[in-house]
Design an enzyme around this catalytic site. Structure first.
Site, PDB file in Angstrom:
ATOM      1  N   HIS A  83      14.006  -6.174  14.456  1.00 23.13           N
ATOM      2  CA  HIS A  83      13.068  -5.181  13.915  1.00 23.13           C
ATOM      3  C   HIS A  83      12.541  -5.633  12.549  1.00 23.13           C
ATOM      4  O   HIS A  83      11.338  -5.584  12.283  1.00 23.13           O
ATOM      5  CB  HIS A  83      13.783  -3.825  13.795  1.00 23.13           C
ATOM      6  N   GLU A  84      13.445  -6.073  11.686  1.00 17.22           N
ATOM      7  CA  GLU A  84      13.037  -6.479  10.330  1.00 17.22           C
ATOM      8  C   GLU A  84      12.230  -7.773  10.341  1.00 17.22           C
ATOM      9  O   GLU A  84      11.269  -7.914   9.572  1.00 17.22           O
ATOM     10  CB  GLU A  84      14.261  -6.594   9.418  1.00 17.22           C
TER      11      GLU A  84
END
Length: 136
Positions: free
Chosen positions: A126-127
């Protein structure tokens, strides 16, 4: 220093540039901001605090781990899931991998490579998407 969370998709969708040792203060700001938002957040990318560098921090149990210029070099076992984001409202469907291998620089700018599984792998993906300007 605790920073304000960015909610503007135009800022969040910019591709981050590689970080250098001159960006070390951003690591501290990200760690402080992640800790301040611990009730709602398990990972954070620098663009979420308005800094367009390739730096993320990931909560791994009791410790938050910074990753500078992270690159996912191997992915295994794709699956579909739904995720939320501190910068965006609601949840959205996305594809993730159960196991990933990441190459990155640690806080001392030393090269590291590590394999992650499960929820930690999902947070990192996600990051890293944030760094590529990809919003879920």
């Amino acid at each position: 220093m605790i920073k304000t969370i960015v909610h503007d998709p135009a800022i969040l969708s910019q591709v981050a540039v590689p970080a250098t040792k001159l960006d070390a203060n951003t690591v501290t700001d990200l760690l402080d901001t992640l800790q301040a938002n611990a009730a709602n957040c398990v990972g954070m990318a620098a663009n979420m605090i308005g800094v367009n560098q390739q730096i993320i921090v990931v909560q791994m149990g009791p410790m938050a781990v910074p990753m500078i210029n992270p690159k996912i070099v191997k992915k295994q076992q794709p699956y579909q899931t739904s995720e939320g984001c501190l910068s965006l409202t609601g949840e959205r469907p996305t594809k993730r991998y159960k196991q990933i291998t990441v190459s990155y620089l640690d806080r001392q700018f030393q090269p590291q490579q590590q394999t992650f599984n499960g929820f930690i792998a999902q947070i990192i993906q996600h990051e890293v998407d944030h760094l590529a300007g990809i919003l879920i």
